[in-house]
Design a protein around this motif. Structure first.
Motif, mmCIF file in Angstrom:
data_model
loop_
_atom_site.group_PDB
_atom_site.id
_atom_site.type_symbol
_atom_site.label_atom_id
_atom_site.label_comp_id
_atom_site.label_asym_id
_atom_site.label_seq_id
_atom_site.Cartn_x
_atom_site.Cartn_y
_atom_site.Cartn_z
ATOM 1 N N LEU A 61 0.875 -1.367 0.032
ATOM 2 C CA LEU A 61 0.005 0.257 0.013
ATOM 3 C C LEU A 61 0.936 1.146 -0.059
ATOM 4 O O LEU A 61 1.952 1.113 0.321
ATOM 5 C CB LEU A 61 -0.952 -0.033 1.279
ATOM 6 N N VAL A 62 0.145 2.523 -0.595
ATOM 7 C CA VAL A 62 0.973 3.743 -0.342
ATOM 8 C C VAL A 62 -0.139 4.648 0.383
ATOM 9 O O VAL A 62 -1.428 4.492 0.173
ATOM 10 C CB VAL A 62 1.405 4.098 -1.527
ATOM 11 N N VAL A 63 0.584 5.738 1.132
ATOM 12 C CA VAL A 63 -0.402 6.589 1.657
ATOM 13 C C VAL A 63 -0.611 7.747 0.796
ATOM 14 O O VAL A 63 0.481 8.323 0.391
ATOM 15 C CB VAL A 63 0.434 7.087 2.912
ATOM 16 N N GLU A 64 -1.731 8.017 0.778
ATOM 17 C CA GLU A 64 -2.212 9.437 0.030
ATOM 18 C C GLU A 64 -3.040 10.216 0.959
ATOM 19 O O GLU A 64 -3.606 9.733 2.071
ATOM 20 C CB GLU A 64 -3.061 9.056 -1.142
ATOM 21 N N ARG A 65 -2.705 11.553 1.009
ATOM 22 C CA ARG A 65 -3.626 12.604 1.710
ATOM 23 C C ARG A 65 -4.850 13.253 0.908
ATOM 24 O O ARG A 65 -4.778 13.337 -0.364
ATOM 25 C CB ARG A 65 -2.719 13.620 2.140
#
Length: 207
Positions: A61-65
């Motif tokens: 997974l990757v974190v996005e705002r």
């Protein structure tokens, strides 16, 4: 004679100092204002497509705002991901935000939810996620009971429910995840008002 100026001395105009202070103060104020207006939330995005039965880890997974406004956040946030990852229960496409409803801590396939009333105070430490053995003692004539036996081994507690908002342990019920092949036997025991008790299946340290 003209006055001699000491070599190496530097005279700084006070107006320059005031100007620098004003610029720094303005920059800090703007940064603070912009930071306060940033109500974006960190959520996970899938790096590839996942299908039911897959287990996703932090590395997948990757974190996005994302700014959701006043709406409730219904997507997986970083602090909700366990070390062992989560099981995918419905397809998540690559690049999509990970919905909370598409992942779970346990594989609920083949499981059913049954609410079991507590005869008394629950054993200490029985909370959501605890694995318990469901013991049952069949009710006999004249108030006697048969020797207790394990009716459902290693059922998982999905929730502990306080009936009527009371805090007394006697008022609690437990929502259990039970293998479907054991549901009929458990429901029959409940209907017959057999004595049912929950016993932690293994110590907390072993979980």
């Amino acid at each position: 004679m003209p006055r001699r100026t000491e070599r190496g001395s530097i005279r700084i105009d006070p107006r320059l100092i005031i100007g620098v202070v004003l610029i720094v103060g303005s920059t800090v104020g703007v940064y603070t204002l912009v930071s306060g207006l940033d109500d974006a939330t960190e959520v996970y995005t899938a790096t590839e497509t996942f299908t039911p039965g897959d287990r996703i880890l932090e590395s997948d997974l990757v974190v996005e705002r994302v700014r959701f406004g006043a709406a409730d956040v219904r997507y997986l946030e970083p602090d909700a991901l366990t070390d062992g990852g989560l099981l995918v229960t419905s397809t998540i496409r690559q690049g999509e935000l990970v919905p909370l409803g598409a992942v779970d801590e346990v594989d609920r396939a083949g499981l059913a939810t049954v609410v079991v009333p507590s005869r008394g105070a629950l054993p200490e430490g029985v909370v959501r996620g605890t694995v318990v053995d469901v013991w049952s003692a069949r009710r006999l004539d004249r108030g006697d009971s048969a020797p207790p036996t394990v009716l459902v081994p290693e059922a998982e507690v999905a929730a502990v429910i306080d009936s009527g908002g009371m805090v007394d342990g006697d008022s609690r019920s437990v929502e259990l995840l039970v293998p479907r092949e054991r549901v009929a036997a458990l429901l029959q025991a409940l209907a017959a008002e057999d004595a049912i008790d929950l016993v932690p299946a293994r110590p907390e340290a072993d979980r």
